[in-house]
Enzyme design. Structure first.
Site, mmCIF file in Angstrom:
data_model
loop_
_atom_site.group_PDB
_atom_site.id
_atom_site.type_symbol
_atom_site.label_atom_id
_atom_site.label_comp_id
_atom_site.label_asym_id
_atom_site.label_seq_id
_atom_site.Cartn_x
_atom_site.Cartn_y
_atom_site.Cartn_z
ATOM 1 C CG HIS A 1 43.041 11.542 8.334
ATOM 2 N ND1 HIS A 1 43.213 11.364 9.686
ATOM 3 C CD2 HIS A 1 43.470 10.389 7.760
ATOM 4 C CE1 HIS A 1 43.736 10.170 9.918
ATOM 5 N NE2 HIS A 1 43.910 9.557 8.764
ATOM 6 C CG ASP B 1 39.084 20.944 10.492
ATOM 7 O OD1 ASP B 1 39.670 19.965 10.004
ATOM 8 O OD2 ASP B 1 39.597 21.712 11.330
HETATM 9 C C1 G6P Z 1 45.951 17.615 7.575
HETATM 10 C C2 G6P Z 1 45.972 16.408 6.660
HETATM 11 C C3 G6P Z 1 47.156 15.515 6.976
HETATM 12 C C4 G6P Z 1 48.435 16.335 6.959
HETATM 13 C C5 G6P Z 1 48.326 17.511 7.931
HETATM 14 C C6 G6P Z 1 49.572 18.415 7.936
HETATM 15 O O1 G6P Z 1 45.628 17.245 8.861
HETATM 16 O O2 G6P Z 1 44.749 15.685 6.750
HETATM 17 O O3 G6P Z 1 47.254 14.466 6.030
HETATM 18 O O4 G6P Z 1 49.553 15.538 7.286
HETATM 19 O O5 G6P Z 1 47.203 18.276 7.568
HETATM 20 O O6 G6P Z 1 49.870 18.876 6.655
HETATM 21 P P1 G6P Z 1 51.250 18.569 5.920
HETATM 22 O O7 G6P Z 1 51.032 19.000 4.512
HETATM 23 O O8 G6P Z 1 52.268 19.378 6.655
HETATM 24 O O9 G6P Z 1 51.505 17.084 6.047
#
Ligand code: G6P
Length: 474
Positions: free
Chosen positions: A154, A365
């Site tokens: 992602h 991003d």
């Molecule tokens: C990004 C990453 C995700 C993640 C999200 C939120 O979008 O690609 O994998 O879940 O951020 O971050 P966190 O550390 O709170 O899961």
């Protein structure tokens, strides 16, 4: 949709606790995966986030939740450490210095083993998500899990000379190459990955979208599939009564002002400070804007245990204070409205509809779904907002012709682009929004899931040779 059950792997489970009860998360990804997940026997493997009462099933979501519990030490090394202080900055082009800590690496590897071992019994399509779980594809193969394996990143994938700094680069690449399909949001991330494999391994040949692993005698397919949102649902809710009620009161609050909007997790990849500097410059140069422009920044708290994130918060709050201190006209409202919190879906939709321009200006991003949400909310309600979009987002590949692209590191250039966004004719802005919204509607999250799962199912179907353990289990 493929008929095999699906086992999804992600750091987080697709559920949230609301008023003491567990329910499916609101995100578009969970909704999009539903048809595939609700095939009999599907499961989702994810960290329980420290919850001690994670159920195996929740009402309204017919899948098994295979939760992985982590100790405090594991959370520190795997999540805060290797995932978010090593891989996250590295994959975003090292815009913050990645920290290389052998202890974190060991914990990351051990936690990836626990995810991979959580569920290997059933024959299924296995779909592994994101940078927290990069070793899982190879581990699944080693553990003899039956069925095709896909991996989706992602985040961006950086050029080889940046990725090559990682002391454990060989292990991470081997982990990913355990998949039958490795996918990214864009061609440029995919190309970086292919070039990295060629640069760092001598057993790989690349031909079109295929990587041939000569020693293992296997083929890995690489793909670029941009993620999206549930556009129809989002458009529907954007024009709903809840969002409209909020919008009306916001219109009163901001009467006489043009509104710029930023919505981000409070993360140093998002370019929030550069955006604030551009606004400051604009207010410095264009005096009349001081009483006719408002900038609304929603900064959703994130990863506050990590020093860089705490530092960023302090820097952002200092910049907001400085700008408001410098430019609030006596008797007028402040120019910057800053919310350090999550907001309800209806409030978010109302902000999207209110905005004259949305500033999506990350330094790096993978995709950026705020851009897609903004054009969808505006498009569904006849809006004429402009999208100012960083060229370093995955979304820029899809919105190249209709967004106002910017280099977020160039503060002067960004200020000029924001000014241009405000000066465009309404008809021009409305037409741009309509075209971008149509792009999102055609390529929504359901199309993304289908493209991914079809490719993984086909890739694993014919070419995957059963391991010894697999054959005896079959
Ligand atoms: C990004 C990453 C995700 C993640 C999200 C939120 O979008 O690609 O994998 O879940 O951020 O971050 P966190 O550390 O709170 O899961």
């Amino acid at each position: 949709m493929p008929a095999l059950p699906l086992v999804a792997y992600a750091n987080r489970l697709p559920v949230q606790k609301i008023r003491g009860g567990w329910q499916a998360s609101a995100g578009g990804l969970v909704a999009a995966l539903r048809p595939a997940l609700e095939t009999r026997g599907s499961a989702w493997v994810g960290w329980d986030g420290g919850a001690e009462d994670m159920p195996r099933r929740v009402d309204g979501l017919d899948i098994e939740l295979a939760s992985v519990s982590l100790s405090r030490r594991e959370v520190a090394g795997y999540y805060h450490g290797f995932s978010n202080s090593t891989l996250w900055p590295l994959l975003h082009g090292a815009i913050e210095q990645p920290v290389f800590d052998p202890g974190w690496w060991q914990t990351y590897a051990a936690v990836n083993e626990r995810f991979a071992a959580a569920e290997t019994g059933r024959r299924a399509i296995r779909w592994v998500h994101d940078y927290q779980l990069m070793l899982v594809p190879e581990l699944l193969r080693a553990y003899g899990a039956r069925g095709p394996i896909g991996f989706f990143l992602h985040t961006p994938f950086p050029p080889p000379e940046v990725f090559a700094r990682l002391p454990w680069r060989a292990q991470i690449l081997a982990g990913l190459l355990g998949a039958d399909v490795v996918s990214f949001h864009t061609d440029s991330h995919r190309d970086n990955f292919v070039r990295t494999c060629l640069a760092l391994r001598d057993d790989v040949e690349a031909k079109a979208d295929r990587l041939r692993l000569l020693d293992a005698n296997r083929t890995v397919i690489t793909a670029a599939h941009p993620i999206s949102i549930d556009a129809a649902d989002f458009a529907h809710r954007a024009s709903g009564a809840g969002a409209t009620r909020r919008l009306n009161s916001l219109r009163q609050q901001f009467e006489g002002r043009r509104v710029l909007l930023g919505v981000d997790r409070l993360d140093y990849t998002k370019g929030i400070l550069e955006r604030l500097r551009a606004l400051e410059l604009l207010l410095e140069l264009r005096r009349p804007l001081r009483s006719t422009l408002a900038f609304l920044q929603v900064a959703v708290p994130s990863r506050g245990e990590i020093r860089e994130y705490r530092q960023l918060r302090a820097n952002v709050e200092q910049a907001v204070g400085r700008i408001n201190g410098r430019f609030t006209e006596p008797g007028h409202d402040v120019p910057v409205h800053y919310l350090h919190r999550g907001i309800t879906p209806d409030r978010l939709l109302a902000y999207y509809r209110l905005a004259d321009a949305c500033l999506v200006t990350p330094l790096s991003d993978g995709m950026n779904l705020v851009a897609k949400e903004f054009v969808t909310a505006q498009g569904a309600t006849g809006g004429a907002g402009a999208l100012v979009l960083s060229e370093f987002t995955g979304a820029a590949e899809e919105f190249r012709d209709d967004a106002l692209l910017c280099n977020p590191f160039d503060v002067d250039g960004l200020a000029a682009t924001i000014e241009l966004a405000l000066e465009l004719e309404d008809d021009d802005r409305r037409a741009r929004i309509q075209r971008m919204a149509a792009t999102v509607a055609e390529n929504d999250v359901y199309a993304w899931v289908e493209r991914e799962l079809d490719l993984i199912a086909r890739a694993g179907g014919g070419t995957r040779r059963a391991s010894g353990r697999e054959r005896s289990a079959a």
